[in-house]
Design a protein around this motif. Sequence first.
Motif, PDB file in Angstrom:
ATOM      1  N   ALA A 338       0.845  -1.201   0.000  1.00  0.00           N
ATOM      2  CA  ALA A 338       0.000   0.000   0.000  1.00  0.00           C
ATOM      3  C   ALA A 338       0.878   1.248   0.000  1.00  0.00           C
ATOM      4  O   ALA A 338       1.886   1.312   0.703  1.00  0.00           O
ATOM      5  N   GLY A 339       0.482   2.229  -0.783  1.00  0.00           N
ATOM      6  CA  GLY A 339       1.289   3.437  -0.931  1.00  0.00           C
ATOM      7  C   GLY A 339       0.653   4.657  -0.307  1.00  0.00           C
ATOM      8  O   GLY A 339       0.169   4.626   0.825  1.00  0.00           O
ATOM      9  N   GLU A 340       0.627   5.758  -1.100  1.00  0.00           N
ATOM     10  CA  GLU A 340       0.182   7.049  -0.585  1.00  0.00           C
ATOM     11  C   GLU A 340      -1.275   7.049  -0.138  1.00  0.00           C
ATOM     12  O   GLU A 340      -1.652   7.888   0.692  1.00  0.00           O
ATOM     13  N   GLU A 341      -2.077   6.128  -0.672  1.00  0.00           N
ATOM     14  CA  GLU A 341      -3.491   6.157  -0.313  1.00  0.00           C
ATOM     15  C   GLU A 341      -3.711   5.875   1.174  1.00  0.00           C
ATOM     16  O   GLU A 341      -4.801   6.112   1.698  1.00  0.00           O
ATOM     17  N   LEU A 342      -2.679   5.370   1.863  1.00  0.00           N
ATOM     18  CA  LEU A 342      -2.807   5.126   3.298  1.00  0.00           C
ATOM     19  C   LEU A 342      -2.041   6.139   4.134  1.00  0.00           C
ATOM     20  O   LEU A 342      -1.861   5.944   5.342  1.00  0.00           O
ATOM     21  N   ASP A 343      -1.590   7.241   3.544  1.00  0.00           N
ATOM     22  CA  ASP A 343      -0.839   8.241   4.309  1.00  0.00           C
ATOM     23  C   ASP A 343      -1.653   8.786   5.469  1.00  0.00           C
ATOM     24  O   ASP A 343      -1.129   9.013   6.571  1.00  0.00           O
ATOM     25  N   HIS A 344      -2.950   9.031   5.243  1.00  0.00           N
ATOM     26  CA  HIS A 344      -3.754   9.587   6.337  1.00  0.00           C
ATOM     27  C   HIS A 344      -3.956   8.551   7.439  1.00  0.00           C
ATOM     28  O   HIS A 344      -4.031   8.900   8.624  1.00  0.00           O
ATOM     29  N   ILE A 345      -4.039   7.272   7.062  1.00  0.00           N
ATOM     30  CA  ILE A 345      -4.146   6.196   8.048  1.00  0.00           C
ATOM     31  C   ILE A 345      -2.885   6.168   8.912  1.00  0.00           C
ATOM     32  O   ILE A 345      -2.948   6.096  10.153  1.00  0.00           O
ATOM     33  N   ARG A 346      -1.732   6.250   8.266  1.00  0.00           N
ATOM     34  CA  ARG A 346      -0.468   6.206   9.006  1.00  0.00           C
ATOM     35  C   ARG A 346      -0.346   7.400   9.953  1.00  0.00           C
ATOM     36  O   ARG A 346       0.139   7.270  11.088  1.00  0.00           O
ATOM     37  N   LEU A 347      -0.790   8.587   9.493  1.00  0.00           N
ATOM     38  CA  LEU A 347      -0.709   9.772  10.332  1.00  0.00           C
ATOM     39  C   LEU A 347      -1.627   9.652  11.539  1.00  0.00           C
ATOM     40  O   LEU A 347      -1.232   9.941  12.684  1.00  0.00           O
ATOM     41  N   LEU A 348      -2.868   9.228  11.310  1.00  0.00           N
ATOM     42  CA  LEU A 348      -3.795   9.052  12.426  1.00  0.00           C
ATOM     43  C   LEU A 348      -3.276   8.009  13.406  1.00  0.00           C
ATOM     44  O   LEU A 348      -3.381   8.177  14.629  1.00  0.00           O
ATOM     45  N   ALA A 349      -2.742   6.904  12.885  1.00  0.00           N
ATOM     46  CA  ALA A 349      -2.214   5.851  13.754  1.00  0.00           C
ATOM     47  C   ALA A 349      -1.056   6.380  14.592  1.00  0.00           C
ATOM     48  O   ALA A 349      -0.944   6.079  15.793  1.00  0.00           O
ATOM     49  N   GLN A 350      -0.194   7.175  13.980  1.00  0.00           N
ATOM     50  CA  GLN A 350       0.922   7.763  14.709  1.00  0.00           C
ATOM     51  C   GLN A 350       0.416   8.694  15.812  1.00  0.00           C
ATOM     52  O   GLN A 350       0.918   8.664  16.946  1.00  0.00           O
ATOM     53  N   GLU A 351      -0.593   9.521  15.487  1.00  0.00           N
ATOM     54  CA  GLU A 351      -1.140  10.446  16.473  1.00  0.00           C
ATOM     55  C   GLU A 351      -1.743   9.714  17.665  1.00  0.00           C
ATOM     56  O   GLU A 351      -1.708  10.213  18.794  1.00  0.00           O
ATOM     57  N   ARG A 352      -2.292   8.526  17.420  1.00  0.00           N
ATOM     58  CA  ARG A 352      -2.960   7.780  18.484  1.00  0.00           C
ATOM     59  C   ARG A 352      -2.100   6.666  19.079  1.00  0.00           C
ATOM     60  O   ARG A 352      -2.557   5.924  19.949  1.00  0.00           O
ATOM     61  N   GLY A 353      -0.884   6.521  18.587  1.00  0.00           N
ATOM     62  CA  GLY A 353       0.005   5.500  19.120  1.00  0.00           C
ATOM     63  C   GLY A 353      -0.433   4.086  18.804  1.00  0.00           C
ATOM     64  O   GLY A 353      -0.271   3.170  19.623  1.00  0.00           O
ATOM     65  N   VAL A 354      -0.968   3.892  17.619  1.00  0.00           N
ATOM     66  CA  VAL A 354      -1.484   2.591  17.205  1.00  0.00           C
ATOM     67  C   VAL A 354      -0.516   1.955  16.208  1.00  0.00           C
ATOM     68  O   VAL A 354      -0.131   2.606  15.232  1.00  0.00           O
ATOM     69  N   PRO A 355      -0.117   0.707  16.419  1.00  0.00           N
ATOM     70  CA  PRO A 355       0.812   0.079  15.474  1.00  0.00           C
ATOM     71  C   PRO A 355       0.157  -0.223  14.136  1.00  0.00           C
ATOM     72  O   PRO A 355      -1.019  -0.607  14.075  1.00  0.00           O
ATOM     73  N   VAL A 356       0.916  -0.022  13.068  1.00  0.00           N
ATOM     74  CA  VAL A 356       0.495  -0.397  11.720  1.00  0.00           C
ATOM     75  C   VAL A 356       1.309  -1.630  11.336  1.00  0.00           C
ATOM     76  O   VAL A 356       2.537  -1.558  11.229  1.00  0.00           O
ATOM     77  N   VAL A 357       0.627  -2.738  11.139  1.00  0.00           N
ATOM     78  CA  VAL A 357       1.281  -4.022  10.909  1.00  0.00           C
ATOM     79  C   VAL A 357       1.220  -4.355   9.422  1.00  0.00           C
ATOM     80  O   VAL A 357       0.126  -4.517   8.869  1.00  0.00           O
ATOM     81  N   PRO A 358       2.363  -4.450   8.742  1.00  0.00           N
ATOM     82  CA  PRO A 358       2.332  -4.816   7.319  1.00  0.00           C
ATOM     83  C   PRO A 358       1.967  -6.289   7.152  1.00  0.00           C
ATOM     84  O   PRO A 358       2.395  -7.149   7.928  1.00  0.00           O
ATOM     85  N   VAL A 359       1.150  -6.573   6.147  1.00  0.00           N
ATOM     86  CA  VAL A 359       0.738  -7.954   5.885  1.00  0.00           C
ATOM     87  C   VAL A 359       0.962  -8.282   4.416  1.00  0.00           C
ATOM     88  O   VAL A 359       1.003  -7.398   3.553  1.00  0.00           O
ATOM     89  N   ASP A 360       1.087  -9.550   4.144  1.00  0.00           N
ATOM     90  CA  ASP A 360       1.288 -10.048   2.789  1.00  0.00           C
ATOM     91  C   ASP A 360       0.081  -9.662   1.930  1.00  0.00           C
ATOM     92  O   ASP A 360      -1.058  -9.982   2.278  1.00  0.00           O
ATOM     93  N   PRO A 361       0.310  -8.968   0.805  1.00  0.00           N
ATOM     94  CA  PRO A 361      -0.825  -8.570  -0.051  1.00  0.00           C
ATOM     95  C   PRO A 361      -1.694  -9.738  -0.481  1.00  0.00           C
ATOM     96  O   PRO A 361      -2.899  -9.564  -0.714  1.00  0.00           O
TER      97      PRO A 361
END
Length: 383
Positions: A338-361
């Motif tokens: 996943a690329g730029e389309e998840l930038d807002h997800i990554r930012l929100l997760a960072q703000e809330r201290g939530v881990p983003v776990v990469p998974v096999d596509p």
Amino acid sequence: MSTRTLPRPLRGPDFGSYSAEEVAWLLTDLSDVRLEAPAEEREEAIQGGRAHYAESLPVEYQPSPDYQRLFHEALEASAARLAYAVGVITELILAERGPQAVLVSLARAGTPVGVLVRRWARFAHGLELPHYAVSIVRGRGIDSVALRYLATQHDPATVMFVDGWTGKGAITRELADAVSSHAVATGRRFGADLAVLADPGRCVRIFGTREDYLIPSACLNSTVSGLVSRTVLNDRLIGPQDFHGAKFYAGLSAADVSGRFLDAVSARFAEVAGQVAEDWPALAEADRTPDWSGWAAVRRIGAQHGIADLNLIKPGVGETTRVLLRRIPWKILARADAGEELDHIRLLAQERGVPVVPVDPGTLPYACAGLIRPGYTRTDPVR
């Protein structure tokens, strides 16, 4: 219930920031009622079985400058793609319901899409389609009073329900069950079809795409949805002859980008019209039968992560965004590609201290999935 006792629709500018002709809200105005509660309090009550999620409202998320910037960048990048999807589903709706089609969006995520579909019908065909917004609540069905109102104004066979996207298909099932029950109770049958821009859950027939991608209206709450809250069904406030309720957040008007979202997409209609005209007939003839593969993926996620209550798994970009804005997130699963389309997800997760776990596509048909913390209580030391 007689026609005389049915409530009347709400319209802007008295309720919501959309103009009066763009949508009629079949809702009860609860703007003066205090309904907001902290996410932690709501989550504990919902998971503890002491409250239904629709009985209260989350506190409206106020986006940071960085997050607002991401919204505007995403809108600019996706406006043409959204315009194309709007054109495709509008043509499919007209093919199925004819020029007398009546649009009924599922408030609130479906309402911006309903307005855009109405605008395409005017742009491409000179039609002025009626558009209403109604409430549907998981576990409690669609607003039956709103359906009764619609049946007094239009032939139910002309109605097409509209939403933004599908997740695992819970609302699709809820809609089908609700209109079936309504038909048994009243003899008036609405079609259970649901038209969406994106159907990553593969659970509807009328869609612009089945890819899971960012629809910018999912990034924000009321400020991209006409300043209207999510809908409320609370027996203390809503009687048996009332529409479901919602609030108009007039005080957030300075941050309102509802019109900007609509205008940015509408401005690209002429650019994509030729491609829509070329593509939609083939899609209409194609096999669009739902296979519910999204639901199967959610069940696998539940088994892998020890989540028995599948309501705590919210797949897709739109639903994952909602988890981060409104609930107590546990972790976010994101496709490794996943690329730029998840930038807002990554930012929100960072703000809330939530881990983003990469998974096999190959194991996740969605771009991402949000997992709500199971068994949450406010004494939980892990946030």
